[in-house]
Design a protein around this motif. Structure first.
Motif, PDB file in Angstrom:
ATOM      1  N   PHE A 164       1.168  -0.819   0.237  1.00 24.04           N
ATOM      2  CA  PHE A 164       0.465   0.084  -0.234  1.00 24.04           C
ATOM      3  C   PHE A 164       1.016   1.546  -0.160  1.00 24.04           C
ATOM      4  O   PHE A 164       1.810   1.442   0.704  1.00 24.04           O
ATOM      5  CB  PHE A 164      -0.786   0.182   1.371  1.00 24.04           C
ATOM      6  CG  PHE A 164      -1.901  -1.067   1.065  1.00 24.04           C
ATOM      7  CD1 PHE A 164      -2.641  -1.433   0.266  1.00 24.04           C
ATOM      8  CD2 PHE A 164      -2.127  -1.761   2.164  1.00 24.04           C
ATOM      9  CE1 PHE A 164      -3.451  -2.779   0.535  1.00 24.04           C
ATOM     10  CE2 PHE A 164      -3.136  -2.828   2.743  1.00 24.04           C
ATOM     11  CZ  PHE A 164      -3.977  -3.488   1.386  1.00 24.04           C
TER      12      PHE A 164
ATOM     13  N   GLY B 103       1.460   8.492   2.114  1.00 22.78           N
ATOM     14  CA  GLY B 103       2.116   9.597   1.486  1.00 22.78           C
ATOM     15  C   GLY B 103       3.505   9.196   1.299  1.00 22.78           C
ATOM     16  O   GLY B 103       3.513  10.262   0.315  1.00 22.78           O
ATOM     17  N   GLY B 104       3.697   8.016   0.941  1.00 16.56           N
ATOM     18  CA  GLY B 104       4.761   7.438   0.732  1.00 16.56           C
ATOM     19  C   GLY B 104       6.471   7.817   0.903  1.00 16.56           C
ATOM     20  O   GLY B 104       7.270   7.526   0.773  1.00 16.56           O
ATOM     21  N   THR B 105       6.415   8.749   2.461  1.00 21.90           N
ATOM     22  CA  THR B 105       7.533   9.545   2.426  1.00 21.90           C
ATOM     23  C   THR B 105       8.427   8.422   3.302  1.00 21.90           C
ATOM     24  O   THR B 105      10.546   8.773   3.629  1.00 21.90           O
ATOM     25  CB  THR B 105       7.090   9.899   3.568  1.00 21.90           C
ATOM     26  OG1 THR B 105       6.261   9.281   4.551  1.00 21.90           O
ATOM     27  CG2 THR B 105       6.201  11.372   2.910  1.00 21.90           C
TER      28      THR B 105
ATOM     29  N   LEU C  87       7.690   5.108   2.354  1.00 22.31           N
ATOM     30  CA  LEU C  87       8.578   4.047   1.694  1.00 22.31           C
ATOM     31  C   LEU C  87       9.494   3.926   0.305  1.00 22.31           C
ATOM     32  O   LEU C  87      10.176   3.050  -0.472  1.00 22.31           O
ATOM     33  CB  LEU C  87       6.832   2.933   0.622  1.00 22.31           C
ATOM     34  CG  LEU C  87       6.585   2.173   0.234  1.00 22.31           C
ATOM     35  CD1 LEU C  87       7.608   1.129   0.648  1.00 22.31           C
ATOM     36  CD2 LEU C  87       5.235   2.163  -0.201  1.00 22.31           C
TER      37      LEU C  87
ATOM     38  N   THR D  60       0.541   9.904   6.479  1.00 23.32           N
ATOM     39  CA  THR D  60      -1.135   9.604   7.272  1.00 23.32           C
ATOM     40  C   THR D  60      -0.646   9.054   8.025  1.00 23.32           C
ATOM     41  O   THR D  60      -0.103   8.484   8.553  1.00 23.32           O
ATOM     42  CB  THR D  60      -1.632   8.534   6.203  1.00 23.32           C
ATOM     43  OG1 THR D  60      -0.553   7.549   6.114  1.00 23.32           O
ATOM     44  CG2 THR D  60      -1.596   9.652   4.694  1.00 23.32           C
TER      45      THR D  60
ATOM     46  N   ASP E  98       6.819   9.303  16.662  1.00 26.05           N
ATOM     47  CA  ASP E  98       6.431   9.847  17.656  1.00 26.05           C
ATOM     48  C   ASP E  98       4.834   9.523  17.641  1.00 26.05           C
ATOM     49  O   ASP E  98       4.406   9.452  18.943  1.00 26.05           O
ATOM     50  CB  ASP E  98       6.722  11.155  17.372  1.00 26.05           C
ATOM     51  CG  ASP E  98       8.515  11.367  17.682  1.00 26.05           C
ATOM     52  OD1 ASP E  98       9.166  11.423  18.642  1.00 26.05           O
ATOM     53  OD2 ASP E  98       8.310  11.978  16.555  1.00 26.05           O
TER      54      ASP E  98
END
Ligand SMILES: Cc1cc2nc3c(=O)[nH]c(=O)nc-3n(C[C@H](O)[C@H](O)[C@H](O)COP(=O)(O)OP(=O)(O)OC[C@H]3O[C@@H](n4cnc5c(N)ncnc54)[C@H](O)[C@@H]3O)c2cc1C
Ligand code: SF4
Length: 330
Positions: free
Chosen positions: A27, A30-32, A34, A108, A164
């Motif tokens: 999935f 936001g891809g930040t 992955l 996300t 966090d």
């Protein structure tokens, strides 16, 4: 980066079916995290299923007074939400202490929970790493481990969990709802992340194809009186060396109840049940707070480069509880 296929979906069933058909699919939130791991060659999915358009982008009040957070709610929107800011201030503080404004605008809620460790060896495919390939070894033990775990680690892996937000949510007894090939299930967040033991490759109890849909925060009246404190090498844009999420209920100088979790010290967001147990019913004094920290940290196992975290965690917890007590009395 390996070639991959990209699909976007508008309903959860299609997303789950696509993953079920492709063992190497992932999935895309936001891809930040992955996409960074794909560029590094650490993650090599053949198919990315973009879930941004799924109908999980809302923050809703629940009839019992809790809050339901959709998995595609962006970290910035969650931090700014009025209900979250007023009822669960530690969660807003945790979110705002993470990453940068631009990253939080993309990241996300679901992706934040599943982000992977920042251990430098894990991110470097030229080095062995049991989390990438069990049996290859763990160079962090003999090498750079300043930011790694003092609680809950194993011989195989001493990585820390980086989020966090998850630390605040674990303190709040959050419940993760997932939808997968076998239907829906709920998982208390405290059981969602796995300790490494001899299988460090698996960070969570999610099965392939299971999609996080929402995260529920139960009502907790004294969560209005809470704080997230993070200690790191730089004032911003850095992961926690140690962090503490704490909510405290003090009446007439006695701790009636407490919720505490540590970040930066363990492979999972670390719920501090021993500390909570020590606090309940005890006078809200520095001496009690020190005992609570010592009770939790008694199990710490350190290496030369990260032994400083024991004292740091103790001090951060005591300072956070003292500040909350002063606020209560003022
Ligand atoms: C420079 C930098 C600094 C950072 N600093 C911090 C920091 O200080 N504190 C902090 O907490 N974080 C920090 N982060 C991490 C950041 O918070 C995460 O990258 C982000 O939260 C991941 O969310 P995402 O939606 O982009 O996830 P993605 O990258 O899209 O996905 C991450 C993982 O989650 C899976 N996934 C995504 N959504 C779902 C879902 N709904 N169900 C199941 N699986 C899903 C993906 O398949 C993937 O495996 C930093 C990141 C960067 C790049
Ligand atoms: S600590 Fe874990 S992630 Fe880091 S090198 Fe060792 S096995 Fe890999």
């Amino acid at each position: 980066m390996n070639p991959f296929r990209y699909e976007h979906v508008s309903d959860a069933s299609s997303a789950v079916a696509m993953l079920a058909q492709t063992p190497t699919a992932a999935f895309l939130g936001g891809g930040t995290n992955l996409v960074d791991l794909m560029k590094l060659g650490v993650a090599q999915p053949d198919l990315l299923v973009d879930i941004a358009r799924l109908p999980y982008n809302r923050i809703e009040l629940l009839p019992d007074g809790g809050v339901r957070i959709g998995a595609t709610v962006r970290n910035s929107d969650l931090a700014a939400d009025r209900t979250i800011r007023t009822r669960y201030p530690l969660l807003t503080q945790a979110l705002l202490s993470g990453a940068s404004g631009q990253l939080r605008n993309l990241a996300t809620t679901g992706g934040n929970l599943v982000q992977r460790t920042r251990c430098v060896y894990f991110q470097d495919v030229s080095k062995p790493c049991n989390k990438r390939e069990m049996g290859s070894g763990c160079p962090a033990r003999e090498g750079y481990h300043r930011n790694l775990a003092i609680l809950g680690a194993s011989e195989a892996c001493i990585a820390t969990h980086p989020s966090d937000m998850a630390v605040a949510m674990v303190a709040l007894d959050a419940i993760v709802r997932v939808f997968g090939p076998n239907g829906e299930r709920t998982i208390p967040l405290v059981n969602f992340h796995r300790l490494p033991a001899d299988e460090p490759q698996r960070d969570t109890v999610l099965e392939h194809g299971e999609l996080i849909t929402t995260i529920d925060l139960p009502p907790l009246s004294f969560a209005t009186h809470s704080h997230y404190r993070k200690v790191r090498d730089r004032a911003s844009y850095a992961f926690a060396l140690v962090s503490v999420a704490a909510a405290l209920d003090v009446t007439n100088g006695i701790v009636r109840d407490a919720r505490i979790a540590f970040g930066g010290v363990a492979p999972v967001p670390w719920r501090a049940l021993q500390a909570e147990h020590t606090l309940r019913g005890a006078p809200a004094t520095e001496e009690t707070f020190r005992r609570a920290a010592d009770a939790e940290l008694a199990a710490a196992q350190t290496l030369p480069g990260n032994a400083f975290k024991v004292l740091l965690a103790r001090n951060v917890l005591v300072r956070t509880l003292l500040d909350l007590t002063r606020e209560e009395n003022s």
